[in-house]
Design an enzyme around this catalytic site. Structure first.
Site, PDB file in Angstrom:
ATOM      1  N   SER A  10       6.814 -13.592   3.104  1.00 59.09           N
ATOM      2  CA  SER A  10       5.799 -12.808   3.815  1.00 59.09           C
ATOM      3  C   SER A  10       5.106 -13.664   4.877  1.00 59.09           C
ATOM      4  O   SER A  10       4.751 -13.179   5.948  1.00 59.09           O
ATOM      5  CB  SER A  10       4.779 -12.238   2.826  1.00 59.09           C
ATOM      6  OG  SER A  10       4.249 -13.262   2.028  1.00 59.09           O
TER       7      SER A  10
ATOM      8  N   GLU B  68      -1.378 -15.774   5.447  1.00 59.90           N
ATOM      9  CA  GLU B  68      -2.290 -15.923   4.307  1.00 59.90           C
ATOM     10  C   GLU B  68      -2.358 -17.381   3.839  1.00 59.90           C
ATOM     11  O   GLU B  68      -2.670 -17.645   2.687  1.00 59.90           O
ATOM     12  CB  GLU B  68      -1.852 -14.990   3.171  1.00 59.90           C
ATOM     13  CG  GLU B  68      -2.077 -13.528   3.533  1.00 59.90           C
ATOM     14  CD  GLU B  68      -1.623 -12.540   2.462  1.00 59.90           C
ATOM     15  OE1 GLU B  68      -2.408 -11.662   2.079  1.00 59.90           O
ATOM     16  OE2 GLU B  68      -0.453 -12.628   2.030  1.00 59.90           O
TER      17      GLU B  68
ATOM     18  N   GLY C  71       0.839  -1.210   0.000  1.00 55.08           N
ATOM     19  CA  GLY C  71       0.000   0.000   0.000  1.00 55.08           C
ATOM     20  C   GLY C  71       0.872   1.258   0.000  1.00 55.08           C
ATOM     21  O   GLY C  71       0.631   2.208  -0.754  1.00 55.08           O
TER      22      GLY C  71
ATOM     23  N   LYS D  92       1.415 -16.424  -9.508  1.00 54.18           N
ATOM     24  CA  LYS D  92       1.886 -15.899  -8.216  1.00 54.18           C
ATOM     25  C   LYS D  92       1.505 -16.880  -7.100  1.00 54.18           C
ATOM     26  O   LYS D  92       2.295 -17.172  -6.206  1.00 54.18           O
ATOM     27  CB  LYS D  92       1.271 -14.515  -7.987  1.00 54.18           C
ATOM     28  CG  LYS D  92       1.590 -13.873  -6.656  1.00 54.18           C
ATOM     29  CD  LYS D  92       2.924 -13.153  -6.658  1.00 54.18           C
ATOM     30  CE  LYS D  92       3.353 -12.781  -5.270  1.00 54.18           C
ATOM     31  NZ  LYS D  92       3.734 -11.539  -4.931  1.00 54.18           N
TER      32      LYS D  92
ATOM     33  N   ASN E   4      -1.798 -10.756  -2.373  1.00 59.20           N
ATOM     34  CA  ASN E   4      -1.423 -12.161  -2.543  1.00 59.20           C
ATOM     35  C   ASN E   4      -2.669 -13.023  -2.464  1.00 59.20           C
ATOM     36  O   ASN E   4      -3.699 -12.584  -1.967  1.00 59.20           O
ATOM     37  CB  ASN E   4      -0.520 -12.599  -1.378  1.00 59.20           C
ATOM     38  CG  ASN E   4       0.943 -12.361  -1.674  1.00 59.20           C
ATOM     39  OD1 ASN E   4       1.347 -12.163  -2.813  1.00 59.20           O
ATOM     40  ND2 ASN E   4       1.743 -12.376  -0.610  1.00 59.20           N
TER      41      ASN E   4
HETATM   42  O1  KPL Z   1       6.097 -13.326  -2.769  1.00 58.96           O
HETATM   43  C1  KPL Z   1       6.786 -13.865  -1.950  1.00 58.96           C
HETATM   44  C2  KPL Z   1       6.355 -13.751  -0.530  1.00 58.96           C
HETATM   45  O2  KPL Z   1       7.201 -13.765   0.358  1.00 58.96           O
HETATM   46  O3  KPL Z   1       5.152 -13.646  -0.307  1.00 58.96           O
HETATM   47  C3  KPL Z   1       7.994 -14.640  -2.378  1.00 58.96           C
HETATM   48  C4  KPL Z   1       7.997 -14.819  -3.861  1.00 58.96           C
HETATM   49  C5  KPL Z   1       8.042 -15.966  -1.712  1.00 58.96           C
HETATM   50  C6  KPL Z   1       9.286 -13.865  -2.107  1.00 58.96           C
HETATM   51  O4  KPL Z   1       9.642 -13.804  -0.771  1.00 58.96           O
END
Ligand code: KPL
Length: 307
Positions: A256, A268, A12, A185, A103
């Site tokens: 993340s 998530e 953001g 993704k 994500n």
């Molecule tokens: O997008 C990512 C995340 O951490 O959510 C990756 C591709 C694993 C890179 O750290």
């Protein structure tokens, strides 16, 4: 143009920077009055990119402000989407433009269902990015890479890009069909994030032992099976090769998901591996390794089990 941004996390804040740099007005919608007071006391958002540092001046508000919202970027955690949007729903203009940049998968359809009935003229996009950024504290952002951002419509509308986004000085790709990009993704996230939690390691360390490499390969094969059955082509090369390349190139990063869990936050996992397992069930495909990871992470993170 006046863009509102819901979700003042790294992505953001990064978009607040990208949008203000094109001369657009940006309002960050903070969770509540105590976040607003904290921001107000601590000055503008500072962005560090390599050797450069600059300040981003944007407006700050809470969901209960009264300014109507015509352009909204949703950059909350995937599981917060509906609740966060509910809080600002009465402020949305009938023909508002909304971009979901998050994500995970599953939330897009829910937003579509929820909003389209009440506001049939809304224009909704989904976007996915490989940009890398992290917050040292609430107002100090480090931009590691601009990455590539793909965006595509979820409602039946023209034009291809939301207002003002053609001026963004970042690698931005308009796609007629965003689903394969969201799946790509998701596939990378399934292959890396839960494993970094399982082994409590940085992305690159997933390539350090035979056990980790084998588990990543098994996850990838299951994800590929599900994607293929769902009519999605992932990458030209096998997912295990692409995922290994991403783990290598982001080797020093904490995923993340691992950051969320280490910081005592909900992860998530439901919107990543959980979504994959749901799709597998609907398509009658066994995904034992992904299933085991889903259950292991629910069990090890109280924030995920409480939901
Ligand atoms: O997008 C990512 C995340 O951490 O959510 C990756 C591709 C694993 C890179 O750290």
């Amino acid at each position: 143009m006046h863009w509102h941004i819901l979700g003042a996390g790294a992505i953001g804040c990064l978009w607040a920077d990208f949008l203000t740099r094109t001369g657009q007005d940006v309002s960050l919608i903070l969770r509540n009055h105590s976040s607003l007071a904290h921001w107000a006391e601590n000055g503008p958002l500072e962005v560090y990119a390599g050797q450069n540092r600059h300040s981003v001046h944007c407006r700050l508000e809470t969901p209960d402000a009264e300014v109507p919202i015509g352009h909204l970027l949703v950059a909350t955690k995937a599981y917060d989407t509906l609740t966060a949007m509910e809080a600002i729903q009465s402020r949305l203009a009938p023909e508002a433009e909304i971009v979901l940049l998050q994500n995970g998968m599953g939330q897009h359809e829910k937003v579509l269902q929820r909003l389209q009935q009440q506001r049939p003229k809304l224009r909704l996009w989904a976007a996915t990015t490989t940009a890398g950024a992290w917050l040292e504290n609430r107002q100090r952002l480090h931009c590691v890479s601009q990455g590539d951002t793909h965006i595509g419509p979820l409602t039946d509308h023209t034009p291809a890009l939301p207002s003002g986004w053609d001026q963004l000085d970042i690698p931005l790709h308009a796609c007629a069909d965003i689903a394969p990009l969201l799946w790509r993704k998701l596939a990378i996230n399934c292959a890396i994030n839960p494993l970094t939690v399982r082994f409590n390691c940085r992305n690159g360390a997933l390539l350090e032992t035979a056990e980790r490499i084998e588990m990543m390969q098994r996850v990838c094969r299951e994800v590929e099976q599900v994607a293929t059955a769902a009519g999605i082509t992932l990458f030209p090369e096998p997912l295990e090769e692409r995922a290994a390349a991403v783990a290598q190139s982001t080797g020093n990063n904490l995923s993340s998901m691992l950051q969320d869990i280490r910081n005592g936050r909900r992860s998530e996992i439901e919107q990543i591996t959980g979504f994959l397992c749901q799709q597998a069930r609907a398509l009658n495909i066994d995904v034992p390794v992904n299933h085991a990871l889903l259950h292991a992470i629910r069990a090890m993170n109280p924030q995920d089990t409480d939901q």
